[in-house]
Scaffold this motif. Structure first.
Motif, mmCIF file in Angstrom:
data_model
loop_
_atom_site.group_PDB
_atom_site.id
_atom_site.type_symbol
_atom_site.label_atom_id
_atom_site.label_comp_id
_atom_site.label_asym_id
_atom_site.label_seq_id
_atom_site.Cartn_x
_atom_site.Cartn_y
_atom_site.Cartn_z
ATOM 1 N N THR B 152 0.878 -1.168 0.000
ATOM 2 C CA THR B 152 0.000 0.000 0.000
ATOM 3 C C THR B 152 0.912 1.212 0.000
ATOM 4 N N TRP B 153 0.308 2.398 -0.116
ATOM 5 C CA TRP B 153 1.129 3.601 -0.119
ATOM 6 C C TRP B 153 1.386 4.138 1.281
ATOM 7 N N VAL B 154 0.811 3.486 2.270
ATOM 8 C CA VAL B 154 0.956 3.995 3.632
ATOM 9 C C VAL B 154 2.413 4.116 4.059
ATOM 10 N N PRO B 155 3.265 3.098 3.818
ATOM 11 C CA PRO B 155 4.664 3.244 4.250
ATOM 12 C C PRO B 155 5.375 4.393 3.550
ATOM 13 N N LEU B 156 4.867 4.803 2.386
ATOM 14 C CA LEU B 156 5.532 5.880 1.664
ATOM 15 C C LEU B 156 5.117 7.237 2.202
ATOM 16 N N ALA B 213 8.099 22.505 1.239
ATOM 17 C CA ALA B 213 7.248 21.828 0.263
ATOM 18 C C ALA B 213 8.063 21.430 -0.969
ATOM 19 N N ILE B 214 8.896 22.347 -1.452
ATOM 20 C CA ILE B 214 9.686 22.045 -2.645
ATOM 21 C C ILE B 214 10.639 20.888 -2.386
ATOM 22 N N MET B 215 11.353 20.954 -1.244
ATOM 23 C CA MET B 215 12.338 19.912 -0.979
ATOM 24 C C MET B 215 11.669 18.566 -0.752
ATOM 25 N N SER B 216 10.547 18.587 -0.037
ATOM 26 C CA SER B 216 9.841 17.344 0.210
ATOM 27 C C SER B 216 9.285 16.773 -1.084
ATOM 28 N N PHE B 217 8.778 17.660 -1.934
ATOM 29 C CA PHE B 217 8.254 17.225 -3.233
ATOM 30 C C PHE B 217 9.344 16.536 -4.041
ATOM 31 N N GLN B 218 10.516 17.198 -4.102
ATOM 32 C CA GLN B 218 11.609 16.617 -4.876
ATOM 33 C C GLN B 218 12.004 15.256 -4.335
ATOM 34 N N PHE B 219 12.083 15.154 -3.005
ATOM 35 C CA PHE B 219 12.497 13.891 -2.423
ATOM 36 C C PHE B 219 11.480 12.784 -2.725
ATOM 37 N N ALA B 220 10.198 13.074 -2.448
ATOM 38 C CA ALA B 220 9.178 12.044 -2.640
ATOM 39 C C ALA B 220 9.046 11.674 -4.111
ATOM 40 N N TRP B 221 9.148 12.651 -4.995
ATOM 41 C CA TRP B 221 8.982 12.406 -6.429
ATOM 42 C C TRP B 221 10.068 11.463 -6.942
ATOM 43 N N ASN B 222 11.315 11.679 -6.473
ATOM 44 C CA ASN B 222 12.432 10.900 -6.983
ATOM 45 C C ASN B 222 12.720 9.645 -6.180
ATOM 46 N N ASP B 223 11.972 9.410 -5.128
ATOM 47 C CA ASP B 223 12.281 8.292 -4.241
ATOM 48 C C ASP B 223 12.136 6.968 -4.984
ATOM 49 N N THR B 238 5.236 3.733 -8.347
ATOM 50 C CA THR B 238 5.420 5.134 -8.683
ATOM 51 C C THR B 238 6.295 5.201 -9.928
ATOM 52 N N LEU B 239 6.426 6.400 -10.487
ATOM 53 C CA LEU B 239 7.161 6.547 -11.743
ATOM 54 C C LEU B 239 8.614 6.116 -11.623
ATOM 55 N N SER B 240 9.277 6.536 -10.530
ATOM 56 C CA SER B 240 10.698 6.220 -10.431
ATOM 57 C C SER B 240 10.908 4.717 -10.444
ATOM 58 N N LEU B 241 9.982 3.987 -9.842
ATOM 59 C CA LEU B 241 10.096 2.538 -9.818
ATOM 60 C C LEU B 241 9.769 1.964 -11.188
ATOM 61 N N GLY B 242 8.732 2.499 -11.811
ATOM 62 C CA GLY B 242 8.328 1.986 -13.114
ATOM 63 C C GLY B 242 9.418 2.156 -14.156
ATOM 64 N N MET B 243 10.178 3.257 -14.029
ATOM 65 C CA MET B 243 11.184 3.516 -15.055
ATOM 66 C C MET B 243 12.357 2.574 -14.959
ATOM 67 N N ALA B 244 12.533 1.953 -13.809
ATOM 68 C CA ALA B 244 13.673 1.056 -13.668
ATOM 69 C C ALA B 244 13.553 -0.125 -14.615
ATOM 70 N N SER B 245 12.372 -0.404 -15.122
ATOM 71 C CA SER B 245 12.234 -1.549 -16.012
ATOM 72 C C SER B 245 12.922 -1.321 -17.348
ATOM 73 N N PHE B 246 13.321 -0.069 -17.628
ATOM 74 C CA PHE B 246 14.061 0.166 -18.873
ATOM 75 C C PHE B 246 15.515 -0.238 -18.747
#
Lengths: 325, 292, 435
Positions: B152-156, B213-223, B238-246
């Motif tokens: 679930t997304w709760v741990p994130l 907000a900006i720093m937290s956004f950057q961190f969570a987005w790229n996590d 999330t996107l960062s995880l999905g992109m690893a399949s490339f």
């Protein structure tokens, strides 16, 4: 005529008698309210500390004394992990050496670079805002993509680095493939991404009252002297903060090594954080070693604490905010 | 103090030339550095536009043979981009909200309220910065599994609501720069701490809220690590995880799709930074008034 | 006003997020007639697509619903561990031999030996020699079923060999051939390194051990898993000495060589001989090399022919609920499934010989000499009776790798003497076995 006796005199106010140590009920209620409010306000952080810091630290300390594969219950083995680490692990001491070397060269380098860039953009010339944004850009780019590109730049045959050197008729290098140069190559990438540090130093520089530097100018001090004797002391606290943060970050450097060198060539870039990952997480289904890796994490943590506190002791009083001098 | 009369004196020619030269030198230096900062970005674009055969060409050409703009569509499609984007937005926005709220609240408490143990708790919170993040990886994973919260997304999202040490530190520093008479006059008017916090402090501390907000956004987005460990179903990635399949270890990487998707992926945090730059600088500026 | 609108927006996102966050994974048994089988791979998106296509066929013919769980290629292990821990592991999943051996020793895997012995579906005799043995545990259980098998050999630039007056490497070539070839190539082009090791197997401990066995000596460890004895006899030492000499003479790349661009360099014709796995063909062919090239197997020794065996496979968790349906699926996959999938995306031959037809057919369909040689070499290697393991399979394999980095590799690079390097490697591995 009635004689005034001690007993018949009205008692003086309790406060003056007790020399102010007795407090009136009103003040202590406020203090109680404040204490309650204070703890309520910081309760999220307290819970966070217990749950996300305390709990993992306690369980990981326990696991460092066990043999564990992460899937079945751990087996207690006492100090075996630590003994193995210090005596039989062939990569442990090389890793400590490389990590300490890395810290010693990268922390001053990134702080100096960040400060230099901040000084550079601390002007009000036209376009400086654009330059500031561009210098900050590497921080916003996704790390994995950027590091993949840098790996390419460092390619000995086709990479940009050697192409530039060849164009300038300078000797080329194997970069990440040369055990003597690999660590420096990783450092260059770090210095390239120093935009975050730059912004913080810039904020600090802009807080230096301009009258002080103007006064210095009028007194005939050159730019360098002005910087060293006026500006630097004024940003002392920021410098110290950056020192502590960079130190901590340097000890925990991981992503750059994971993508650029994977600890190689040999053990020349095998920083401890990466070693912990490759020992405990890289291959842990086939070759589990989580108890050992956890022990290494604790050793790393202790080293960071010792070094940081040592450094804070050494610099005690030297970094207080300028005006106090 | 001496007057500023010096500035009004017209500088002679021999004084102006060095100024012009030094300015040109400054622009030159900055441009050189700017090019080195921008080069990887431009290169990412060049790789993103290459076709599958082109990316393996040696020597690698800077300009793609054909400009395969379709990569910006094919690449994202291969990983169900828009669904992952929605996931990432939800997780990131929620984390950011949590981070801002918790760090501002805790920051206020640590800085504006006198209570016993205040210094100790601040030291503990700041000190937790030094605990290597990897310590929590396995214990927390086990904890969430036993709570049934895995996948679930709760741990994130949950940790953000409990005050991250960096953000609490930043908030506290900013609070220190706010004059105390504001609190005192409000207290005299009979206001409680919560009222002071919401009605007085929050509006004033907007710059640092935005910075957090900006720093937290950057961190969570790229996590990448947290979604990797806690998410199992593909549609929740999330996107960062999905992109690893490339990227593959032995199977080889499809760099063109990877870079194209990456360029799309990094747009939101970049745009956010551009728009909120001024506030970001103001918020960080609070560190300029640090007194230990 | 502004604030309440923002609050409303946040609330909306929060509610949606919390609602979705609480959703557990999609429900099982959505009313299909047959059983449901889930599986997980680490293959690329294109290979996965090919697998999905053939599984659809299987669904129709068997009535079993097949679902593939996605996983990233890198950090696959993290994903797998998380699933095992939360008892949500798929019914069968890709794993390496070492992972299977270790998970089995921890009691976490389903034992397939009874199903295999029953002969219903896959048969033991249908596997390439030596491939099934590594998947059996020391107490006779079958930790998993081998599937995709990697073969290791030499990609050669036939034109460069011809120009140097040499015969191109071929099936049956010997170690002596190899060394004389690279010496000659080095003579012809002193500024180059004729043999590029794209994969660190040739001059590894296993490589030296294979040389030893092939030339009448003893292997390094006495068993592929849970070994009890370590030895480095004179033949082993001689083989290692040859590696050291070749590296010193610049005929072969040293262990520090970064092989990221080796495939592309080979495709450009600048590398005469490149050692690697057969899957590299998928990187070379698209570049359309303008020269004649091929793939030759591991060299034969003076006394025996020992070929590498490295078969990945599929494992099932010990808590498996529907072994019959899963066995049926695995049997299909190891035969028809891979035949279909490898025909579309030829990644590797299959340890179950009947399942390799698709891979060889795909190569034959290319119609060129290079593909034909790859197919022939793969067949030859898989069919060889004597095999050697390409890596340590025990739980201490990571630490063995550390010993490789700190004792073996520096010796290969000439930083320490041969005797010192071998001695410390032997004592290091001995220490690991003791535990």
């Amino acid at each position: 005529m009635t004689r005034a006796t001690i007993e018949s005199m009205p008692a003086p106010p309790a406060r003056t008698l007790a020399r102010g140590r007795v407090r009136s009920p009103g003040l202590s209620a406020k203090k109680r309210r404040d204490a309650l409010a204070g703890y309520l306000f910081i309760s999220p952080a307290i819970i966070g500390l217990v749950l996300f810091v305390g709990y993992p630290m306690v369980t990981s300390l326990y696991h460092s004394f066990t043999e564990w594969n992460g899937l079945t219950p751990a087996k207690w083995i006492g100090f075996d992990n630590y003994v193995e680490m210090f005596t039989t692990d062939p990569k442990f001491w090389p890793s400590i050496e490389v990590t300490l070397l890395w810290v010693v060269i990268s922390v001053p380098a990134t702080i100096a670079a960040g400060l230099a860039l901040a000084v550079l953009v601390n002007r009000s010339l036209r376009g400086v805002k654009l330059f500031r944004t561009i210098f900050y850009l590497p921080v916003v780019l996704p790390a994995v993509a950027v590091l993949t590109l840098w790996k390419y730049i460092y390619d000995p045959t086709y990479g940009l680095a050697n192409q530039v050197l060849r164009a300038l008729h300078l000797p080329t290098s194997m970069w990440l493939g040369d055990s003597h140069v690999a660590l420096a190559s990783v450092l260059i990438v770090g210095v390239w991404g120093v935009g975050g540090t730059m912004i913080i130093f810039l904020a600090g520089l802009q807080a230096v009252p301009v009258e002080l530097t103007e006064a210095g100018k009028v007194d005939g001090a050159g730019a360098v002297r002005r910087f060293v004797q006026i500006t630097l002391p004024m940003i002392g606290p920021i410098l110290l903060l950056q020192l502590v943060l960079q130190l901590n970050g340097a000890f925990q450097t991981f992503t750059q090594v994971a993508i650029l060198t994977k600890g190689g060539p040999g053990t020349s870039t095998d920083l401890l954080m990466y070693k912990i990952y490759s020992d405990g997480f890289a291959n842990f289904i086939a070759s589990p070693n989580l108890g050992y890796a956890t022990a290494e994490v604790w050793v790393l943590f202790l080293i960071v604490m010792i070094v940081t506190f040592g450094m804070l002791r050494l610099t005690r009083g030297r970094f207080s905010a300028g005006g106090e001098a | 103090m001496t007057s500023v009369a010096a500035r009004n004196v017209r500088s002679s020619f021999s004084q102006r030339v060095p100024i012009v030269v030094s300015r040109i030198a400054w622009y030159l230096l900055c441009s050189l550095l700017a090019v080195s900062m921008l080069l990887p970005l431009v290169w990412m674009l060049s790789i993103a536009l290459k076709s599958n055969g082109d990316i393996n060409q040696l020597p690698p050409t800077f300009f793609p043979k054909e400009f395969q703009w379709s990569n910006f569509v094919t690449g994202p499609n291969m990983i169900d981009f828009y669904r992952l984007l929605l996931n990432t937005v939800i997780v990131t926005v929620l984390s950011t909200v949590g981070a801002v709220i918790s760090s501002m609240v805790v920051g206020y408490g640590i800085s504006r309220i006198e209570f016993p143990g205040r210094k100790l708790w601040f030291a503990l919170i700041s000190g937790s910065l030094f605990v290597p993040g990897i310590v929590g990886l396995i214990p927390l994973q086990h904890l969430y599994i036993s709570l049934g919260l895995i996948d679930t997304w709760v741990p994130l999202i949950l940790p953000a609501f409990f005050g991250s040490p960096v953000f609490v530190f930043l908030a506290r520093q900013y609070y220190q720069s706010i004059p105390r008479y504001l609190d005192e006059s409000a207290l005299l008017d009979g206001a409680g701490h919560w009222t002071i916090f919401t009605k007085i402090m929050l509006p004033i501390t907007k710059p640092v809220s935005i910075t957090i907000a900006i720093m937290s956004f950057q961190f969570a987005w790229n996590d990448y690590l947290n979604p990797l460990v806690y998410l199992q179903t593909g549609s929740k990635f999330t996107l960062s995880l999905g992109m690893a399949s490339f990227l593959g270890d032995t199977a080889g990487s499809q760099y063109n799709y990877y870079m194209a998707t990456n360029l799309l992926f990094m747009l939101p945090p970049l745009i956010l930074f551009f728009l909120a730059q001024r506030y970001f600088m103001e918020g960080i500026g609070s560190l300029g008034t640090i007194s230990k | 006003m502004h604030r309440s609108r923002m609050t409303a927006a946040f609330a909306a996102v929060a509610l949606t997020g919390l609602a979705l966050a609480g959703c557990s994974s999609s429900s099982n048994g959505s009313g299909s007639s047959g059983a449901k089988v889930s599986y997980m791979t680490w293959e690329t998106t294109t290979t996965n697509a090919a697998l999905d296509a053939t599984m659809k066929k299987f669904e129709k013919s068997s009535g079993i619903t097949i679902e593939r769980d996605p996983a990233p290629n890198s950090d696959y292990a993290q994903k797998l561990a998380s699933l095992i821990l939360s008892k949500k592991a798929p019914d069968f999943f890709w794993c390496t031999t070492a992972e299977a051996q270790n998970l089995a020793s921890e009691g976490l895997l389903y034992d397939w030996s009874s199903k295999l012995d029953s002969g219903d579906g896959l048969k033991s005799s249908g596997f390439a020699p030596g491939s099934l043995a590594m998947w059996k545990t020391t107490d006779g259980k079958l930790a998993g079923v081998p599937t995709l098998a990697n073969t290791y050999g030499f990609f050669y630039n036939a034109d460069t060999f011809k120009a140097a007056g040499l015969d191109a490497p071929k099936i049956g070539w010997t170690w002596d051939d190899l060394y004389s070839d690279i010496a000659k190539l080095k003579e012809k082009n002193p500024s180059s390194t004729p043999l590029v090791n794209q994969w660190p197997l040739l001059d590894s401990i296993q490589g030296a051990s294979a040389y030893s066995v092939a030339n009448g000596g003893k292997p390094f460890v006495d068993s592929f898993v849970h070994a009890t004895r370590v030895q480095a006899d004179s033949t082993f030492k001689a083989g290692t000495q040859k590696f050291v000499d070749a590296i010193k003479a610049g005929q072969m790349t040293n262990p520090d060589y970064d092989a990221t661009n080796a495939m592309a360099a080979f495709s450009n014709g600048s590398i005469p001989l490149m050692f690697g796995g057969q899957w590299l063909q998928n990187f070379i062919s698209p570049n359309k090399p303008k020269f004649n090239w091929g793939f030759a197997p591991w060299p034969v020794g003076s006394k025996a022919n020992v070929q590498p065996i490295e078969a990945n496979g599929v494992c099932s968790p010990a808590t498996l609920k529907n072994p019959d349906a899963v066995w049926k699926t695995i049997s299909y996959m190891d035969t028809t499934g891979f035949n279909d999938a490898m025909k579309k995306e030829p990644v590797a031959p299959i340890a179950y010989t009947a399942g390799s037809k698709g891979y060889y057919a795909a190569l034959a369909a290319n119609g060129d000499a290079a593909s034909a040689s790859i197919a022939a070499t793969a067949k030859y290697e898989l069919g060889a009776k004597q095999k050697f393991i390409t890596q340590f399979l025990d739980a201490w394999s990571t630490k063995a790798g550390d010993i490789g980095t700190t004792s073996w590799n520096p010796m290969l690079e000439g930083k320490t003497s041969l005797d010192a390097g071998i001695a410390s490697t032997v004592s290091g591995i001995k220490g690991l076995i003791k535990k």
